[in-house]
Design a protein around this motif. Structure first.
Motif, PDB file in Angstrom:
ATOM      1  N   ARG A 200       0.806  -1.262  -0.206  1.00 21.65           N
ATOM      2  CA  ARG A 200       0.074  -0.017   0.135  1.00 21.65           C
ATOM      3  C   ARG A 200       0.909   1.137  -0.137  1.00 21.65           C
ATOM      4  NH1 ARG A 200      -3.082  -3.257   3.564  1.00 21.65           N
ATOM      5  NH2 ARG A 200      -2.208  -2.339   5.310  1.00 21.65           N
ATOM      6  N   GLN A 203       1.929   1.724  -3.305  1.00 21.11           N
ATOM      7  CA  GLN A 203       1.069   1.995  -4.252  1.00 21.11           C
ATOM      8  C   GLN A 203       0.936   3.476  -4.142  1.00 21.11           C
ATOM      9  OE1 GLN A 203      -2.785   0.597  -3.028  1.00 21.11           O
ATOM     10  NE2 GLN A 203      -3.896   1.210  -5.158  1.00 21.11           N
ATOM     11  N   GLN A 204       0.682   4.113  -2.747  1.00 24.20           N
ATOM     12  CA  GLN A 204       0.602   5.640  -2.730  1.00 24.20           C
ATOM     13  C   GLN A 204       1.652   6.418  -3.289  1.00 24.20           C
ATOM     14  OE1 GLN A 204       0.108   5.717   1.606  1.00 24.20           O
ATOM     15  NE2 GLN A 204      -2.158   4.680   1.616  1.00 24.20           N
ATOM     16  N   ILE A 206       3.431   5.698  -5.711  1.00 24.39           N
ATOM     17  CA  ILE A 206       3.378   5.497  -7.112  1.00 24.39           C
ATOM     18  C   ILE A 206       2.246   6.313  -7.700  1.00 24.39           C
ATOM     19  CG2 ILE A 206       2.757   4.060  -9.269  1.00 24.39           C
ATOM     20  CD1 ILE A 206       4.214   1.704  -7.728  1.00 24.39           C
ATOM     21  N   GLN A 207       0.999   6.288  -6.710  1.00 27.20           N
ATOM     22  CA  GLN A 207      -0.021   7.170  -7.447  1.00 27.20           C
ATOM     23  C   GLN A 207       0.141   8.748  -7.104  1.00 27.20           C
ATOM     24  OE1 GLN A 207      -3.358   5.698  -8.350  1.00 27.20           O
ATOM     25  NE2 GLN A 207      -3.530   7.908  -8.830  1.00 27.20           N
ATOM     26  N   ALA A 208       0.909   9.079  -6.144  1.00 28.17           N
ATOM     27  CA  ALA A 208       1.176  10.300  -5.897  1.00 28.17           C
ATOM     28  C   ALA A 208       2.019  10.848  -7.138  1.00 28.17           C
ATOM     29  CB  ALA A 208       2.015  10.575  -4.348  1.00 28.17           C
ATOM     30  N   ALA A 210       2.225   9.702 -10.094  1.00 27.90           N
ATOM     31  CA  ALA A 210       1.405   9.641 -11.248  1.00 27.90           C
ATOM     32  C   ALA A 210       0.604  10.919 -11.272  1.00 27.90           C
ATOM     33  CB  ALA A 210       0.581   8.493 -11.492  1.00 27.90           C
ATOM     34  N   ASP A 211      -0.201  11.342 -10.109  1.00 23.48           N
ATOM     35  CA  ASP A 211      -0.910  12.400 -10.135  1.00 23.48           C
ATOM     36  C   ASP A 211       0.210  13.771 -10.383  1.00 23.48           C
ATOM     37  OD1 ASP A 211      -2.878  10.630  -9.363  1.00 23.48           O
ATOM     38  OD2 ASP A 211      -2.735  11.083  -7.265  1.00 23.48           O
ATOM     39  N   ARG A 212       1.191  13.680  -9.713  1.00 24.17           N
ATOM     40  CA  ARG A 212       1.908  14.824  -9.899  1.00 24.17           C
ATOM     41  C   ARG A 212       2.456  15.016 -11.291  1.00 24.17           C
ATOM     42  NH1 ARG A 212       5.359  13.708  -6.612  1.00 24.17           N
ATOM     43  NH2 ARG A 212       6.978  12.756  -7.793  1.00 24.17           N
TER      44      ARG A 212
END
Length: 293
Positions: A200, A203-204, A206-208, A210-212
């Motif tokens: 997790r 994942q967070q 990688i997600q951050a 990607a969002d950036r």
């Protein structure tokens, strides 16, 4: 005739005495000649051998590789997890004189009891110095070799050579299996929870990232679009200015057509104007102002 009758018993006695002084040693055995319980001769080579008749006793021992499978024992490893260990050994009578002195008239039975004690002590000593995981692992050759070497050193006093020691089975006691399995399950659950938490967290991250990246790309795209739109508007205005400057009458016509299009729309087609309003110049004539002059 009488002399012959006297010689026959004497000859029979001599033959009996001669046969009593002979014995045969098989190639699969070793022999000791005892006189009043004391070893006077060791016969290890197969074949015919001699002894004193009526006085000496011949004791035979096997020269083959023998097996010993003692009862399973309880062992406490370094981590205090009790295990049931079942082992067996292969051995050979190396020194028959020592063997006779160690086991006495009890022979093989006494030797097996003494060998069981040697094996038990060696197994407990070696396995008590390692963890249960080491004992339960697939690769236990090193442990078995250590047990063999210790047992062989102690069995020398018995006249024996320990050729090999093998661990047949290493299990938990029945009363400890349930608790041990529950602890193993809890440990695996804890490892799984830790792995999920790490997943997790990754994942967070990688997600951050990607969002950036999305925000950066969108921002750059908007900036580029504004630049391109501004450049296009400037180019359009330049073209309009050039066109309108080249033909002012076309400019007036174009402006009037735009005004008509915006004003005369569905739902907004009623207008109250003076008949001579300049708004209708191009509705009255395609010459606009020029037609009224």
């Amino acid at each position: 005739m009488n002399r012959s009758l006297l010689l026959l018993p004497l000859l029979a006695i001599l033959i009996f005495v001669g046969l009593s002084s002979l014995f045969i040693v098989d190639e699969r055995e070793k022999a000791l000649v005892l006189r009043f319980g004391r070893v006077v001769q060791v016969q290890e080579e197969p074949g015919l051998a001699f002894k004193a008749p009526f006085i000496d006793e011949v004791v035979r021992y096997s020269d083959l590789i023998l097996s010993r499978d003692p009862d399973p024992i309880r062992v406490t490893p370094e981590d205090q997890r009790i295990l049931i260990v079942d082992a067996f050994a292969r051995y050979r009578i190396e020194n028959v004189t020592k063997f006779r002195q160690a086991v006495g008239a009890g022979g093989q039975q006494n030797a097996e009891r003494s060998l069981d004690l040697v094996l038990d002590d060696s197994i407990r000593e070696v396995l008590g110095s390692v963890t249960s995981n080491d004992i339960l692992s697939v690769d236990r050759v090193t442990l078995m070799n250590r047990i063999r070497d210790r047992a062989d050193a102690r069995a020398e006093n018995l006249g024996l050579t320990i050729i090999d020691v093998r661990l047949k089975r290493t299990d938990l006691p029945q009363e400890n299996q349930t608790a041990t399995f529950a602890r193993m399950i809890a440990e695996r659950d804890e490892e799984a929870a830790d792995l999920r938490a790490r997943g997790r967290e990754a994942q967070q991250a990688i997600q951050a990232a990607a969002d950036r990246t999305v925000v950066e790309l969108e921002s750059d795209a908007n900036r580029q679009s504004l630049i391109i739109r501004g450049e296009a508007d400037a180019e359009r205005n330049r073209i309009f200015a050039d066109s309108f400057g080249a033909d002012p009458e076309f400019f007036e016509f174009y402006r009037s057509m735009e005004a008509y299009g915006k004003s005369l729309t569905p739902g907004n087609s009623t207008m109250v104007l003076s008949p001579d309003s300049e708004f209708f110049n191009y509705l009255k004539s395609d010459q606009g102002l020029a037609a009224s002059e």
